[in-house]
Design a protein around this motif. Structure first.
Motif, PDB file in Angstrom:
ATOM      1  N   ALA A   1       0.835  -1.209   0.000  1.00 17.78           N
ATOM      2  CA  ALA A   1       0.000   0.000   0.000  1.00 17.78           C
ATOM      3  C   ALA A   1       0.869   1.258   0.000  1.00 17.78           C
ATOM      4  N   LEU A   2       1.958   1.243   0.780  1.00 19.60           N
ATOM      5  CA  LEU A   2       2.846   2.412   0.856  1.00 19.60           C
ATOM      6  C   LEU A   2       3.582   2.646  -0.465  1.00 19.60           C
ATOM      7  N   ALA A   3       4.063   1.555  -1.061  1.00 20.26           N
ATOM      8  CA  ALA A   3       4.869   1.689  -2.282  1.00 20.26           C
ATOM      9  C   ALA A   3       3.992   1.995  -3.491  1.00 20.26           C
ATOM     10  N   GLY A   4       2.782   1.411  -3.503  1.00 20.39           N
ATOM     11  CA  GLY A   4       1.887   1.607  -4.649  1.00 20.39           C
ATOM     12  C   GLY A   4       2.348   0.797  -5.849  1.00 20.39           C
ATOM     13  N   PRO A   5       1.521   0.772  -6.924  1.00 19.04           N
ATOM     14  CA  PRO A   5       1.887   0.006  -8.121  1.00 19.04           C
ATOM     15  C   PRO A   5       3.183   0.562  -8.701  1.00 19.04           C
ATOM     16  N   GLY A   6       4.104  -0.325  -9.023  1.00 17.26           N
ATOM     17  CA  GLY A   6       5.370   0.125  -9.600  1.00 17.26           C
ATOM     18  C   GLY A   6       6.337   0.686  -8.565  1.00 17.26           C
ATOM     19  N   GLY A   7       5.934   0.711  -7.278  1.00 20.83           N
ATOM     20  CA  GLY A   7       6.822   1.193  -6.227  1.00 20.83           C
ATOM     21  C   GLY A   7       7.880   0.152  -5.894  1.00 20.83           C
ATOM     22  N   ARG A   8       8.743   0.456  -4.932  1.00 23.62           N
ATOM     23  CA  ARG A   8       9.832  -0.466  -4.609  1.00 23.62           C
ATOM     24  C   ARG A   8       9.876  -0.763  -3.117  1.00 23.62           C
ATOM     25  N   ILE A   9      10.054  -2.039  -2.793  1.00 24.26           N
ATOM     26  CA  ILE A   9      10.068  -2.492  -1.401  1.00 24.26           C
ATOM     27  C   ILE A   9      11.396  -3.209  -1.159  1.00 24.26           C
ATOM     28  N   ALA A  10      12.041  -2.929  -0.023  1.00 19.28           N
ATOM     29  CA  ALA A  10      13.325  -3.575   0.299  1.00 19.28           C
ATOM     30  C   ALA A  10      13.223  -4.215   1.676  1.00 19.28           C
ATOM     31  N   PHE A  11      13.634  -5.471   1.782  1.00 18.91           N
ATOM     32  CA  PHE A  11      13.610  -6.176   3.062  1.00 18.91           C
ATOM     33  C   PHE A  11      15.017  -6.325   3.623  1.00 18.91           C
ATOM     34  N   ALA A  12      15.144  -6.075   4.920  1.00 18.84           N
ATOM     35  CA  ALA A  12      16.412  -6.316   5.613  1.00 18.84           C
ATOM     36  C   ALA A  12      16.672  -7.821   5.674  1.00 18.84           C
ATOM     37  N   PRO A  13      17.935  -8.245   5.890  1.00 20.47           N
ATOM     38  CA  PRO A  13      18.237  -9.677   5.976  1.00 20.47           C
ATOM     39  C   PRO A  13      17.493 -10.335   7.141  1.00 20.47           C
ATOM     40  N   VAL A  14      17.028 -11.586   6.899  1.00 24.39           N
ATOM     41  CA  VAL A  14      16.382 -12.393   7.940  1.00 24.39           C
ATOM     42  C   VAL A  14      17.126 -13.727   7.984  1.00 24.39           C
ATOM     43  N   PRO A  15      17.568 -14.184   9.167  1.00 21.91           N
ATOM     44  CA  PRO A  15      18.318 -15.448   9.237  1.00 21.91           C
ATOM     45  C   PRO A  15      17.414 -16.651   8.964  1.00 21.91           C
ATOM     46  N   GLU A  16      17.969 -17.705   8.351  1.00 24.91           N
ATOM     47  CA  GLU A  16      17.158 -18.878   8.010  1.00 24.91           C
ATOM     48  C   GLU A  16      17.200 -19.933   9.100  1.00 24.91           C
ATOM     49  N   THR A  17      16.794 -19.512  10.312  1.00 26.32           N
ATOM     50  CA  THR A  17      16.657 -20.458  11.423  1.00 26.32           C
ATOM     51  C   THR A  17      15.232 -20.355  11.935  1.00 26.32           C
ATOM     52  N   GLY A  18      14.735 -21.423  12.582  1.00 27.09           N
ATOM     53  CA  GLY A  18      13.365 -21.419  13.095  1.00 27.09           C
ATOM     54  C   GLY A  18      12.392 -21.057  11.987  1.00 27.09           C
ATOM     55  N   LEU A  19      11.441 -20.155  12.268  1.00 28.76           N
ATOM     56  CA  LEU A  19      10.465 -19.768  11.244  1.00 28.76           C
ATOM     57  C   LEU A  19      11.064 -18.833  10.212  1.00 28.76           C
ATOM     58  N   GLY A  20      12.321 -18.399  10.428  1.00 28.96           N
ATOM     59  CA  GLY A  20      13.011 -17.565   9.447  1.00 28.96           C
ATOM     60  C   GLY A  20      13.158 -18.267   8.101  1.00 28.96           C
ATOM     61  N   ARG A  21      13.241 -19.592   8.125  1.00 25.05           N
ATOM     62  CA  ARG A  21      13.339 -20.365   6.884  1.00 25.05           C
ATOM     63  C   ARG A  21      12.097 -20.148   6.005  1.00 25.05           C
ATOM     64  N   ALA A  22      10.908 -20.226   6.636  1.00 26.42           N
ATOM     65  CA  ALA A  22       9.660 -20.024   5.881  1.00 26.42           C
ATOM     66  C   ALA A  22       9.500 -18.561   5.474  1.00 26.42           C
ATOM     67  N   VAL A  23       9.908 -17.647   6.364  1.00 28.06           N
ATOM     68  CA  VAL A  23       9.822 -16.221   6.038  1.00 28.06           C
ATOM     69  C   VAL A  23      10.659 -15.941   4.789  1.00 28.06           C
ATOM     70  N   LYS A  24      11.889 -16.466   4.761  1.00 28.21           N
ATOM     71  CA  LYS A  24      12.782 -16.248   3.631  1.00 28.21           C
ATOM     72  C   LYS A  24      12.231 -16.875   2.360  1.00 28.21           C
ATOM     73  N   ASP A  25      11.636 -18.071   2.495  1.00 26.33           N
ATOM     74  CA  ASP A  25      11.010 -18.739   1.349  1.00 26.33           C
ATOM     75  C   ASP A  25       9.937 -17.839   0.725  1.00 26.33           C
ATOM     76  N   ARG A  26       9.048 -17.271   1.564  1.00 27.93           N
ATOM     77  CA  ARG A  26       7.976 -16.409   1.038  1.00 27.93           C
ATOM     78  C   ARG A  26       8.563 -15.136   0.423  1.00 27.93           C
ATOM     79  N   LEU A  27       9.594 -14.584   1.070  1.00 32.46           N
ATOM     80  CA  LEU A  27      10.172 -13.342   0.549  1.00 32.46           C
ATOM     81  C   LEU A  27      10.833 -13.570  -0.806  1.00 32.46           C
ATOM     82  N   ARG A  28      11.515 -14.720  -0.963  1.00 31.55           N
ATOM     83  CA  ARG A  28      12.133 -15.009  -2.261  1.00 31.55           C
ATOM     84  C   ARG A  28      11.086 -15.069  -3.365  1.00 31.55           C
ATOM     85  N   ARG A  29       9.939 -15.677  -3.061  1.00 34.74           N
ATOM     86  CA  ARG A  29       8.879 -15.770  -4.076  1.00 34.74           C
ATOM     87  C   ARG A  29       8.251 -14.411  -4.342  1.00 34.74           C
ATOM     88  N   ALA A  30       8.135 -13.584  -3.251  1.00 32.83           N
ATOM     89  CA  ALA A  30       7.592 -12.236  -3.440  1.00 32.83           C
ATOM     90  C   ALA A  30       8.524 -11.405  -4.321  1.00 32.83           C
TER      91      ALA A  30
END
Ligand code: AMP
Ligand code: MG
Length: 313
Positions: free
Chosen positions: A280-309
């Motif tokens: 909503a903040l970026a709007g169509p054609g806007g840009r979103i950047a995610f900080a690094p998330v470690p791939e431990t615990g639920l971080g593995r699934a979070v990273k999986d979803r972010l890669r697909r996003a």
């Protein structure tokens, strides 16, 4: 299709939802993972309606949800491995792929001889399943390929006018889809990382095998999924001007955060909220950047979803 109704998570709301489901209708229900789009899993017309409402490809099978384990055995075989996993993690954010006995619409399983099964822990989902009495097929309640819904408002944003009702159960506690394990054999095979960590499964003394990629392909396994309208970059420690920066841990200047404390479970619960908000903040054609998330615990699934996003579309 008439206007989508917003139902309260109380007795009259659940009775109304059941009446709609018995008539082959579609009702979005809150679960602890994300909101599901439920339909009678034994009714071809209802299940076809789920695919239609989501714009979901027909080759992608659905998860069948049950109120209790004894009902599962009417439709699927609980292998010794499945029993062990179910003892530990059901009800909860774990889906098991099991040998199919029969009785479900073949659209649920996309014609496979296995079926994906889950017992959700959310009290509203459990009450609805108990009152309905049979299995409910329920993928996430979003248009196929888009961000999963974790509030009733998200469901209405994506599917208003395309489904009969949504039961408002507030925000989803886990906030991320279930972990899918193939439990047809002797070793659990991870088909999708999700709300139950691999570490928790391995704490049972089991080794979790990786999926070899040769089995079915499904949107949840496609490169591009959970996509916001804007472009997404990952592992960003220094955002560019104009980017909506989503932090994890200390990230001064971030517009949003997955977890200020750097906690992967909190990040899982916040992930789809943050994607909806950043979109909503970026709007169509806007840009979103995610900080690094470690791939431990639920971080593995979070990273999986972010890669697909972030995957090119
Ligand atoms: P969703 O309903 O979008 O959370 O996704 C359900 C996922 O379950 C699908 O994308 C498949 O990856 C998986 N699935 C469902 N049924 C089966 C099955 N019989 N065998 C393997 N994977 C399955
Ligand atoms: Mg989904």
């Amino acid at each position: 299709m008439p206007e989508t109704r917003l139902l309260a998570p109380d007795a009259p709301g659940l009775t109304e939802a059941c009446a709609l489901l018995r008539a082959g209708g579609l009702v979005s229900m809150p679960t602890e993972t994300v909101y599901g789009l439920a339909g009678d899993a034994t009714n071809d017309r209802a299940v076809a309606g789920i695919f239609e409402a989501k714009g979901r490809p027909r080759f992608n099978p659905l998860i069948a949800h049950f109120a209790d384990r004894s009902r599962v055995e009417d439709f699927a075989v609980l292998t010794p491995l499945a029993r062990r996993l179910a003892d530990a993690f059901w009800p909860g954010p774990m889906t098991l792929v099991l040998p199919l006995k029969g009785g479900l619409s073949p659209l649920v399983t996309a014609g496979l001889e296995t079926v994906a099964v889950r017992l959700p822990a959310h009290p509203v989902a459990r009450a609805l399943l108990a009152e309905f009495g049979g299995p409910l097929a329920a993928p996430s309640a979003n248009p196929s390929g888009r961000i999963s819904p974790v509030t009733a408002a998200h469901v209405l944003d994506g599917l208003s006018g395309r489904i009969d009702a949504v039961i408002d159960g507030g925000a989803c506690a886990v906030g991320l889809e279930s972990t899918i394990l193939d439990a047809t054999g002797e070793v659990p095979v991870l088909l999708r990382a999700g709300g139950l960590s691999v570490e928790a499964v391995e704490a049972l003394g089991l080794t979790v095998a990786a999926h070899d990629g040769s089995k079915i392909t499904a949107p949840g396994q496609l490169a591009s999924h959970y996509a916001p309208r804007g472009r997404v970059r990952l592992d960003v420690t220094a955002p560019e001007p104009g980017e909506v920066w989503v932090g994890f841990g200390p990230c001064p200047g971030a517009a949003l955060t997955l977890s200020e404390a750097g906690d992967t479970t909190e990040a899982a619960a916040r992930l789809f909220h943050a994607l909806h908000e950043a979109d909503a903040l970026a709007g169509p054609g806007g840009r979103i950047a995610f900080a690094p998330v470690p791939e431990t615990g639920l971080g593995r699934a979070v990273k999986d979803r972010l890669r697909r996003a972030a995957a090119p579309r």
